[in-house]
Design a protein around this motif. Structure first.
Motif, PDB file in Angstrom:
ATOM      1  N   VAL B  15      36.111  32.464  50.594  1.00 54.16           N
ATOM      2  CA  VAL B  15      36.182  31.101  50.059  1.00 54.16           C
ATOM      3  C   VAL B  15      37.630  30.611  50.120  1.00 54.16           C
ATOM      4  CG1 VAL B  15      35.916  29.691  47.991  1.00 54.16           C
ATOM      5  CG2 VAL B  15      34.216  31.427  48.560  1.00 54.16           C
ATOM      6  N   PRO B  16      37.865  29.475  50.785  1.00 58.26           N
ATOM      7  CA  PRO B  16      39.244  28.986  50.900  1.00 58.26           C
ATOM      8  C   PRO B  16      39.858  28.730  49.528  1.00 58.26           C
ATOM      9  CG  PRO B  16      37.775  27.792  52.378  1.00 58.26           C
ATOM     10  CD  PRO B  16      36.912  28.619  51.475  1.00 58.26           C
ATOM     11  N   ALA B  19      38.952  25.433  47.653  1.00 56.94           N
ATOM     12  CA  ALA B  19      37.594  24.942  47.922  1.00 56.94           C
ATOM     13  C   ALA B  19      37.021  24.141  46.754  1.00 56.94           C
ATOM     14  CB  ALA B  19      36.673  26.113  48.260  1.00 56.94           C
ATOM     15  N   GLN B  20      37.115  24.693  45.566  1.00 54.31           N
ATOM     16  CA  GLN B  20      36.518  23.994  44.420  1.00 54.31           C
ATOM     17  C   GLN B  20      37.216  22.667  44.161  1.00 54.31           C
ATOM     18  OE1 GLN B  20      33.705  24.598  42.870  1.00 54.31           O
ATOM     19  NE2 GLN B  20      33.460  26.312  44.273  1.00 54.31           N
ATOM     20  N   LEU B  23      36.056  20.205  46.793  1.00 55.27           N
ATOM     21  CA  LEU B  23      34.679  19.749  46.547  1.00 55.27           C
ATOM     22  C   LEU B  23      34.624  18.740  45.397  1.00 55.27           C
ATOM     23  CD1 LEU B  23      32.763  23.104  47.008  1.00 55.27           C
ATOM     24  CD2 LEU B  23      32.516  21.049  48.417  1.00 55.27           C
ATOM     25  N   VAL B  51      37.366  17.662  53.394  1.00 58.38           N
ATOM     26  CA  VAL B  51      37.148  18.736  52.416  1.00 58.38           C
ATOM     27  C   VAL B  51      37.566  20.088  53.000  1.00 58.38           C
ATOM     28  CG1 VAL B  51      35.332  20.058  51.242  1.00 58.38           C
ATOM     29  CG2 VAL B  51      35.391  17.560  51.041  1.00 58.38           C
ATOM     30  N   VAL B  52      37.191  20.332  54.240  1.00 55.82           N
ATOM     31  CA  VAL B  52      37.555  21.615  54.872  1.00 55.82           C
ATOM     32  C   VAL B  52      39.076  21.720  55.010  1.00 55.82           C
ATOM     33  CG1 VAL B  52      37.419  22.927  57.027  1.00 55.82           C
ATOM     34  CG2 VAL B  52      35.353  21.904  56.058  1.00 55.82           C
ATOM     35  N   ALA B  53      39.716  20.624  55.424  1.00 55.28           N
ATOM     36  CA  ALA B  53      41.179  20.646  55.577  1.00 55.28           C
ATOM     37  C   ALA B  53      41.855  20.886  54.232  1.00 55.28           C
ATOM     38  CB  ALA B  53      41.658  19.337  56.196  1.00 55.28           C
ATOM     39  N   ALA B  55      40.540  22.281  51.547  1.00 53.20           N
ATOM     40  CA  ALA B  55      40.184  23.587  51.008  1.00 53.20           C
ATOM     41  C   ALA B  55      41.037  24.684  51.618  1.00 53.20           C
ATOM     42  CB  ALA B  55      38.705  23.865  51.262  1.00 53.20           C
TER      43      ALA B  55
END
Lengths: 105, 190
Positions: B15-16, B19-20, B23, B51-53, B55
């Motif tokens: 989990v990056p 991440a939370q 999100l 979000v991916v970037a 995270a």
């Protein structure tokens, strides 16, 4: 002779509380006495309030959260770091999955 | 050599770091993206990229302005190679307001209309250049400060006021034109 109208940018700064107290008092005094500037302030305030009403107007797709978790998991790829896709690549694949989902709905 | 077996703990380790936090910004990012894209899929893709970037970023904590900045970059990538839908206006905000043809009674009726969301606001937003639209969405819809908006765009804070003014004035002019053409506030008609 009446004082020159403050630029719209200054009226907006007063509305958004971005002026120093002294400057704001000066602008407020002008606006109180000037119908043109009062109209401009009303227009800017009304537009800002109209936009504020948009906060909840966009429905977030119910599956967004689950799909974002999936995209994060794909981006992480812990056991194959060399093959970790870029954020854009993950988003691209995900976009097509959403498009298929919408097409099938 | 056999392939390593993925376990649930591998997944947890993967989990990056942010991440939370990333999100937590997703709904706001999607709301803004939806008004800067033509289709929901495009908004969702830009949100996912942002979000991916976010995270994966090492720097913590993740601020709202950094999240919106990632969204802006994702949108710019989406638009790469495509002409933007609108060019920045050449007329000054003062000239735009002077050109509004509503008389006082029409203006008053328009301003007394209901203040909730309605199609005329969305229509007017769609006519704005993308950067001005982004600025006005962040400040007036998402309640970001000028400083947060500047950080999201990687711009000087002094640039935010002129962009915001141009956007607000053009939005008003579009809605006023809509009201003039229809003879009443578009909101009151609904």
């Amino acid at each position: 002779m009446s004082a020159p109208h403050p630029p719209l940018l200054v009226l907006q700064a007063a509305l958004d509380r971005r002026l120093s107290e002294d400057h704001r008092v000066e602008v407020d005094a002008h606006v109180a006495a000037c119908g043109t500037c009062r109209r401009h302030v009303h227009i800017l305030r009304w537009t800002r309030v109209r936009l504020g009403g948009l906060t909840s107007a966009v429905a977030v797709p119910p599956m967004l959260d689950a799909e974002l978790h999936r995209a994060l998991a794909e981006a992480a790829a812990p056991l194959a770091p060399a093959a970790t896709p870029s954020a854009a690549a993950v988003a691209h694949r995900w976009w097509h999955r959403v498009a298929r989902w919408r097409g099938g709905a | 050599m056999s392939e390593p077996i993925r376990t649930s703990s591998d997944h947890l380790r993967s989990v990056p770091p942010n991440a939370q936090a990333a999100l937590a910004h997703a709904a706001g990012l999607y709301r803004v993206a939806r008004r800067l894209t033509r289709r929901p899929e495009e908004a969702a893709a830009a949100t996912a990229a942002a979000v991916v970037a976010c995270a994966s970023a090492e720097r913590a904590p993740l601020s709202r302005s950094r999240a919106y900045g990632a969204l802006w970059k994702a949108l710019e990538q989406q638009w790469a190679g495509q002409p933007l839908t609108r060019k920045a206006p050449r007329r000054s905000p003062e000239d735009v307001l002077d050109a509004v043809t509503l008389d006082e009674a029409e203006l008053e009726r328009m301003m007394l209309s209901r203040l909730d969301a309605s199609p005329d606001v969305d229509m007017a937003l769609r006519q704005l250049p993308e950067r001005e639209r982004f600025v006005v969405l962040l400040v007036d819809v998402e309640d970001c400060s000028y400083e947060e908006t500047a950080e999201a765009l990687g711009a000087d804070v002094a640039a935010v006021g002129p962009w915001l003014l141009a956007a607000r004035v053009r939005l008003f002019a579009s809605m006023a034109e809509f009201a003039r053409r229809t003879g009443s506030s578009p909101v009151l008609r609904s």
